[in-house]
Design a protein around this motif. Sequence first.
Motif, PDB file in Angstrom:
ATOM      1  N   VAL A  79       0.470  -1.339   0.127  1.00  0.00           N
ATOM      2  CA  VAL A  79      -0.074   0.039   0.420  1.00  0.00           C
ATOM      3  C   VAL A  79       0.806   0.747  -0.106  1.00  0.00           C
ATOM      4  O   VAL A  79       0.550   2.208  -0.241  1.00  0.00           O
ATOM      5  N   ALA A  80       1.837   1.784   0.495  1.00  0.00           N
ATOM      6  CA  ALA A  80       2.784   2.601   1.005  1.00  0.00           C
ATOM      7  C   ALA A  80       3.929   2.777  -0.049  1.00  0.00           C
ATOM      8  O   ALA A  80       4.289   4.089  -0.891  1.00  0.00           O
ATOM      9  N   GLY A  81       3.959   1.583  -1.059  1.00  0.00           N
ATOM     10  CA  GLY A  81       4.797   1.597  -2.537  1.00  0.00           C
ATOM     11  C   GLY A  81       4.315   2.236  -3.799  1.00  0.00           C
ATOM     12  O   GLY A  81       4.117   3.059  -4.547  1.00  0.00           O
ATOM     13  N   ARG A  82       2.435   2.005  -3.371  1.00  0.00           N
ATOM     14  CA  ARG A  82       1.351   2.418  -4.465  1.00  0.00           C
ATOM     15  C   ARG A  82       1.286   4.087  -3.942  1.00  0.00           C
ATOM     16  O   ARG A  82       0.994   4.770  -5.050  1.00  0.00           O
ATOM     17  N   ALA A  83       1.151   4.074  -2.939  1.00  0.00           N
ATOM     18  CA  ALA A  83       0.363   5.295  -2.521  1.00  0.00           C
ATOM     19  C   ALA A  83       1.432   6.750  -2.824  1.00  0.00           C
ATOM     20  O   ALA A  83       1.307   7.761  -3.362  1.00  0.00           O
ATOM     21  N   ILE A  84       2.926   6.215  -3.652  1.00  0.00           N
ATOM     22  CA  ILE A  84       3.683   7.181  -3.816  1.00  0.00           C
ATOM     23  C   ILE A  84       4.169   7.216  -4.913  1.00  0.00           C
ATOM     24  O   ILE A  84       4.958   7.410  -5.765  1.00  0.00           O
ATOM     25  N   ASP A  87       8.116   2.334  -8.494  1.00  0.00           N
ATOM     26  CA  ASP A  87       8.586   1.698  -9.460  1.00  0.00           C
ATOM     27  C   ASP A  87       8.140   0.339  -9.791  1.00  0.00           C
ATOM     28  O   ASP A  87       8.356   0.425  -8.389  1.00  0.00           O
ATOM     29  N   GLY A  88       8.369  -0.766 -10.399  1.00  0.00           N
ATOM     30  CA  GLY A  88       8.095  -2.121  -9.625  1.00  0.00           C
ATOM     31  C   GLY A  88       9.219  -2.420  -8.915  1.00  0.00           C
ATOM     32  O   GLY A  88       9.764  -3.230  -7.884  1.00  0.00           O
ATOM     33  N   PRO A  89      10.738  -2.165  -9.644  1.00  0.00           N
ATOM     34  CA  PRO A  89      12.037  -2.982  -8.732  1.00  0.00           C
ATOM     35  C   PRO A  89      12.052  -2.175  -8.006  1.00  0.00           C
ATOM     36  O   PRO A  89      12.527  -2.457  -6.382  1.00  0.00           O
ATOM     37  N   ALA A  90      11.298  -0.560  -7.271  1.00  0.00           N
ATOM     38  CA  ALA A  90      12.250   0.031  -6.191  1.00  0.00           C
ATOM     39  C   ALA A  90      11.375  -0.309  -4.989  1.00  0.00           C
ATOM     40  O   ALA A  90      11.242  -1.201  -4.110  1.00  0.00           O
ATOM     41  N   HIS A  91       9.766  -1.036  -5.446  1.00  0.00           N
ATOM     42  CA  HIS A  91       8.674  -0.895  -4.876  1.00  0.00           C
ATOM     43  C   HIS A  91       9.087  -2.179  -4.317  1.00  0.00           C
ATOM     44  O   HIS A  91       8.595  -2.733  -3.338  1.00  0.00           O
ATOM     45  N   SER A  92       9.692  -3.615  -5.445  1.00  0.00           N
ATOM     46  CA  SER A  92      10.085  -4.965  -4.996  1.00  0.00           C
ATOM     47  C   SER A  92      10.876  -4.517  -2.930  1.00  0.00           C
ATOM     48  O   SER A  92      10.719  -5.084  -2.656  1.00  0.00           O
ATOM     49  N   SER A  93      12.191  -3.684  -3.827  1.00  0.00           N
ATOM     50  CA  SER A  93      12.984  -3.531  -2.689  1.00  0.00           C
ATOM     51  C   SER A  93      12.183  -3.154  -1.116  1.00  0.00           C
ATOM     52  O   SER A  93      12.420  -3.824  -0.006  1.00  0.00           O
ATOM     53  N   LEU A  94      11.332  -2.173  -1.550  1.00  0.00           N
ATOM     54  CA  LEU A  94      10.302  -1.542  -0.270  1.00  0.00           C
ATOM     55  C   LEU A  94       9.900  -3.050   0.686  1.00  0.00           C
ATOM     56  O   LEU A  94       9.987  -2.877   1.504  1.00  0.00           O
ATOM     57  N   VAL A  95       9.446  -3.863  -0.339  1.00  0.00           N
ATOM     58  CA  VAL A  95       8.575  -5.237   0.566  1.00  0.00           C
ATOM     59  C   VAL A  95       9.680  -5.896   0.387  1.00  0.00           C
ATOM     60  O   VAL A  95       9.395  -6.348   1.938  1.00  0.00           O
ATOM     61  N   GLN A  96      10.217  -6.524   0.077  1.00  0.00           N
ATOM     62  CA  GLN A  96      12.212  -6.884   1.023  1.00  0.00           C
ATOM     63  C   GLN A  96      12.390  -5.861   2.210  1.00  0.00           C
ATOM     64  O   GLN A  96      12.817  -6.501   3.149  1.00  0.00           O
ATOM     65  N   GLY A  97      12.297  -4.791   1.772  1.00  0.00           N
ATOM     66  CA  GLY A  97      13.286  -4.362   3.207  1.00  0.00           C
ATOM     67  C   GLY A  97      12.526  -4.001   4.522  1.00  0.00           C
ATOM     68  O   GLY A  97      12.101  -3.233   5.704  1.00  0.00           O
ATOM     69  N   SER A  98      10.595  -4.260   4.181  1.00  0.00           N
ATOM     70  CA  SER A  98      10.184  -4.513   5.140  1.00  0.00           C
ATOM     71  C   SER A  98       9.453  -5.205   5.945  1.00  0.00           C
ATOM     72  O   SER A  98       9.515  -5.117   6.775  1.00  0.00           O
ATOM     73  N   ALA A 140       7.831 -10.475  -4.479  1.00  0.00           N
ATOM     74  CA  ALA A 140       7.513  -9.365  -5.032  1.00  0.00           C
ATOM     75  C   ALA A 140       8.117  -8.922  -6.354  1.00  0.00           C
ATOM     76  O   ALA A 140       8.210  -8.186  -7.033  1.00  0.00           O
ATOM     77  N   ILE A 141       9.806  -9.280  -6.486  1.00  0.00           N
ATOM     78  CA  ILE A 141      10.526  -8.903  -7.450  1.00  0.00           C
ATOM     79  C   ILE A 141       9.817  -9.615  -8.531  1.00  0.00           C
ATOM     80  O   ILE A 141       9.957  -8.708  -9.676  1.00  0.00           O
ATOM     81  N   LEU A 142       9.615 -10.817  -9.160  1.00  0.00           N
ATOM     82  CA  LEU A 142       9.311 -11.000 -10.520  1.00  0.00           C
ATOM     83  C   LEU A 142       8.080 -10.585 -10.806  1.00  0.00           C
ATOM     84  O   LEU A 142       7.699  -9.996 -11.743  1.00  0.00           O
ATOM     85  N   VAL A 143       6.559 -10.203  -9.871  1.00  0.00           N
ATOM     86  CA  VAL A 143       6.009  -9.781 -10.607  1.00  0.00           C
ATOM     87  C   VAL A 143       5.795  -8.119 -10.109  1.00  0.00           C
ATOM     88  O   VAL A 143       5.704  -7.771 -11.495  1.00  0.00           O
ATOM     89  N   MET A 144       6.378  -7.936 -10.121  1.00  0.00           N
ATOM     90  CA  MET A 144       6.307  -6.222  -9.681  1.00  0.00           C
ATOM     91  C   MET A 144       7.453  -5.595 -11.101  1.00  0.00           C
ATOM     92  O   MET A 144       7.203  -4.649 -11.037  1.00  0.00           O
ATOM     93  N   THR A 145       8.548  -6.355 -11.465  1.00  0.00           N
ATOM     94  CA  THR A 145       9.826  -5.669 -12.441  1.00  0.00           C
ATOM     95  C   THR A 145       8.849  -6.773 -13.986  1.00  0.00           C
ATOM     96  O   THR A 145       9.442  -6.275 -14.421  1.00  0.00           O
ATOM     97  N   GLY A 146       7.288  -7.016 -13.398  1.00  0.00           N
ATOM     98  CA  GLY A 146       7.193  -7.907 -14.682  1.00  0.00           C
ATOM     99  C   GLY A 146       7.596  -9.009 -15.433  1.00  0.00           C
ATOM    100  O   GLY A 146       7.543  -9.498 -16.757  1.00  0.00           O
ATOM    101  N   VAL A 220      12.190   9.819   0.372  1.00  0.00           N
ATOM    102  CA  VAL A 220      10.320   8.971   0.586  1.00  0.00           C
ATOM    103  C   VAL A 220      10.159   7.577   1.298  1.00  0.00           C
ATOM    104  O   VAL A 220      10.105   6.799   2.438  1.00  0.00           O
ATOM    105  N   PRO A 221      11.529   7.046  -0.051  1.00  0.00           N
ATOM    106  CA  PRO A 221      11.159   5.161   0.323  1.00  0.00           C
ATOM    107  C   PRO A 221      11.882   4.363   1.630  1.00  0.00           C
ATOM    108  O   PRO A 221      11.589   3.900   1.831  1.00  0.00           O
ATOM    109  N   LEU A 222      13.072   5.716   1.462  1.00  0.00           N
ATOM    110  CA  LEU A 222      14.126   4.982   3.052  1.00  0.00           C
ATOM    111  C   LEU A 222      13.004   5.590   4.217  1.00  0.00           C
ATOM    112  O   LEU A 222      12.922   4.665   5.008  1.00  0.00           O
TER     113      LEU A 222
END
Length: 308
Positions: A79-84, A87-98, A140-146, A220-222
């Motif tokens: 939700v947080a990644g979509r709110a801001i 992009d896919g690769p960065a969003h997947s890194s947020l998932v991992q980082g969380s 997350a990485i495979l789906v969000m990066t297509g 912001v992502p950090l």
Amino acid sequence: MLSAIAATLAIVAMGYFLKQKDFLPDTVWQSLSPLCYWVLFPGLLFDVMTTMELSAAVLGPFTLTIACASVVIVLYAIVAGRAIGMDGPAHSSLVQGSLRHNGFLVLSILQGAFGVAAVQLTAVAIAVIVPISNIVSVIAILVMTGKGGDRGMKRAIVAELLRNPLLLSLALGCGVNLLQIPVPFFIATAAAMLGHGALPLLLLSIGASLRFSAIRGHAVPLGLAIAAKALVYPAALVGMGLFLGLDELSLVVLAAAGAAPTANSSYTLAAELGGDSRLMAEIISTQTVVAALSMPIWIWVAGRLAQT
């Protein structure tokens, strides 16, 4: 507890200082982390799992707490990644980082502060979190990066699980324990010796891997990744643990695991599968610094709540 945390962070800081001063060639630092990850730390986990008492009455609620809290933190990251608009690769890194956590730091701190019982519970937490976090991270990485075809995704998940030495050592140690297979003395001694050398070398390599060069560009992502580990994940773990009636030590272990920074292996996975490895490195670095405050606070909060 504060002494254990200070000692752990001092070794991490020493690793960072030595790396900045070029005390060792880069090739040595690059070789140190795989040595610890593939040989030393699995020896420690195997030794712990073969000697601990596994009780279903404790493991059931403990495992359920981790599973429920993991759902909460993954939903937060999505939700947080979509709110801001990440992009896919960065969003997947947020998932991992969380979701992912550095079990090495947790073990080092809790071993010094709470002894063997905390180390055993931490090993159980690692055994539960590692497969969950690895599967979710790969998806997350495979789906969000297509890149996530059904066959490719299944292959990547299986490969990531099968090659994870921590998961394999935990499974082997648990199997030996449950089946009551006698472990030869020299094997038990060798595993214990490997474990003794694992934590200090791992902490040095964590310090050497810290990078802070691009923080301004990823503010912001950090910030979202820091909030995940400093607030959302530990709060979900402690809250669910209280609801399920876990004891004080279990809550302390979960609080420490939730507030711990992301595992260094997250960077490798992001680089291999197409995630944002640069952002991943910054998340690891900033979360490690913030954990110096958030981990002791959450350990204290969990202890206080358990006593009320």
